[in-house]
Write a protein that holds these residues in place. Structure first.
Motif, PDB file in Angstrom:
ATOM      1  N   ARG A 352       0.844  -1.194   0.000  1.00 14.51           N
ATOM      2  CA  ARG A 352       0.000   0.000   0.000  1.00 14.51           C
ATOM      3  C   ARG A 352       0.881   1.245   0.000  1.00 14.51           C
ATOM      4  N   ASP A 357      -2.490   5.960  -1.033  1.00 11.29           N
ATOM      5  CA  ASP A 357      -3.382   4.938  -0.479  1.00 11.29           C
ATOM      6  C   ASP A 357      -3.744   3.879  -1.518  1.00 11.29           C
ATOM      7  N   SER A 379      -8.575  -2.643  -2.765  1.00  8.09           N
ATOM      8  CA  SER A 379      -8.444  -1.424  -1.944  1.00  8.09           C
ATOM      9  C   SER A 379      -8.855  -1.833  -0.539  1.00  8.09           C
ATOM     10  N   ARG A 380      -8.679  -0.893   0.429  1.00  5.14           N
ATOM     11  CA  ARG A 380      -9.060  -1.230   1.805  1.00  5.14           C
ATOM     12  C   ARG A 380     -10.563  -1.523   1.887  1.00  5.14           C
ATOM     13  N   GLU A 381     -11.332  -0.709   1.196  1.00  5.06           N
ATOM     14  CA  GLU A 381     -12.774  -0.871   1.268  1.00  5.06           C
ATOM     15  C   GLU A 381     -13.225  -2.170   0.595  1.00  5.06           C
ATOM     16  N   SER A 382     -12.689  -2.462  -0.616  1.00  2.75           N
ATOM     17  CA  SER A 382     -13.110  -3.664  -1.324  1.00  2.75           C
ATOM     18  C   SER A 382     -12.663  -4.904  -0.576  1.00  2.75           C
ATOM     19  N   LEU A 384     -12.317  -5.172   2.768  1.00  3.21           N
ATOM     20  CA  LEU A 384     -13.204  -5.338   3.905  1.00  3.21           C
ATOM     21  C   LEU A 384     -14.587  -5.823   3.447  1.00  3.21           C
TER      22      LEU A 384
END
Length: 384
Positions: A352, A357, A379-382, A384
């Protein structure tokens, strides 16, 4: 260096370098050849101009002698004694004419029987003297030409040594004097010191290894500078000047080989307008190209040096490319080894960028999570 080891980038680099070197060599070669052409054309123009200058100066010298001969003839015919011998009035006029015209060496009046009872001559380093003794000139080709009626114009003879100074070479000129009925009354003889022409020729010669000659229209050489006594009356009728060039044009310039000189030469010639003579000026092509050879060597060395710089720079860049390719291959090998180890261990890794980011997954991360790179963008969101 093996061509098979070159990458496409290196191949392009060497292609550009080869093109640059070839263009440089072609440019230098064109410049050298062009300069040689320009130098030779300049040498031809120089010899042409020198031939024109020599004709004007030489013609002026001969014309002055002819005018003196005409005046001497008029005065002498008016001042002959009962025996046909010039009186002191005539000889004093001869002396005055010699003093006034430094190029003249001697004056005399030749009777119709070929005898010269009295003469005036300029001695080297001394005054004009009257020589009161009879000379026989009946055998001279100029005199016989006038006596036989062959020539009514000024006759230019071959150079001879002075009667009064064997070290002095002279060019004899004769002119007939006739009355209104055409009867020959006598022949005026004047001679020009040959040094007058030789000094003129030596001043205009641009190089030591060049020459000027004066030739009759029949091809007989009168004299030249450098002066060679053995060359007087040498026949040049079989050389290309008389066999080819003069029949085509009364003036011109051409290149010819000179066996005696041992090199190629540029020769300009000019048929004199007022006299049955040809002036020829020659210049060694080697001498004309002396300055060009220096420039050609400079251009050649400069081109060689520039080519070495281009090739050296290309070699260095190629070495940098090879080292970069080796580093990239090593890094790729390590990445593949890491990926294989992670695959076998059933683990993965991601990176990362803390500034942007941005998240980057290894390939086995997609397999572990059951997604494909074409549809899943980590990505962090995908995640999670």
């Amino acid at each position: 260096m093996d061509v098979r080891d070159l990458s496409s980038a290196q191949v392009k680099l060497w292609s550009v370098a080869a093109f640059a070197v070839a263009t440089l060599i072609a440019g230098v070669g064109w410049q050298v050849v062009h300069d040689r052409t320009v130098v030779l054309e300049g040498a031809r123009r120089t010899t042409q101009q020198l031939a024109v200058t020599l004709e004007a100066s030489t013609s002026a010298i001969i014309r002055s002698a002819e005018l003196v001969a005409e005046h001497v003839g008029t005065v002498t015919l008016a001042n002959l004694d009962a025996d046909g011998k010039p009186t002191p009035v005539a000889t004093e006029f001869w002396s005055a004419s010699l003093r006034d015209l430094s190029s003249l060496h001697g004056i005399t009046f030749i009777k119709t029987d070929g005898s010269m009872p009295i003469s005036a001559a300029r001695f080297s380093g001394g005054p004009v003297r009257i020589i009161d003794q009879n000379f026989d000139g009946s055998g001279w080709n100029g005199v016989t030409a006038h006596l036989n009626g062959v020539s009514n114009d000024l006759h230019i003879g071959s150079p001879i040594q002075s009667f009064f100074n064997e070290e002095q070479w002279i060019l004899p000129l004769t002119k007939p004097i006739r009355d209104s009925d055409g009867r020959l009354l006598g022949i005026v003889y004047v001679d020009i010191a040959l040094d007058t022409f030789l000094d003129l020729f030596s001043r205009v010669r641009p190089a030591e290894n060049s020459g000027v000659v004066m030739v009759r229209l029949d091809g007989r050489l009168l004299f030249g500078d450098p002066f060679i006594t053995e060359a007087i009356n040498m026949s040049l009728s079989d050389v290309s000047l008389f066999t080819t060039h003069l029949p085509r044009s009364p003036t011109g310039t051409y290149s010819a080989n000179a066996p005696r000189a041992g090199d190629a030469r540029i020769l300009s010639y000019r048929k004199m307008t007022d006299w049955p003579l040809v002036l020829a000026f020659d210049l060694s092509i080697a001498d004309a190209l002396a300055s060009w050879r220096q420039r050609a060597m400079f251009f050649g060395l400069a081109g060689f040096g520039a080519s070495l710089v281009i090739l050296s720079l290309t070699l260095w860049l190629s070495f940098q490319f090879r080292r970069g390719e080796a580093n990239r291959r090593t890094l790729l090998l390590r990445e593949r080894s890491l990926e294989e180890a992670q695959r076998l261990a059933g683990v993965g890794h991601f990176e990362r960028d803390i500034v942007t980011d941005e998240v980057t997954w290894a390939e086995n991360m997609f397999a572990i999570h059951g997604v494909v790179p074409e549809t899943f963008f980590p990505s962090r969101e995908s995640f999670l």
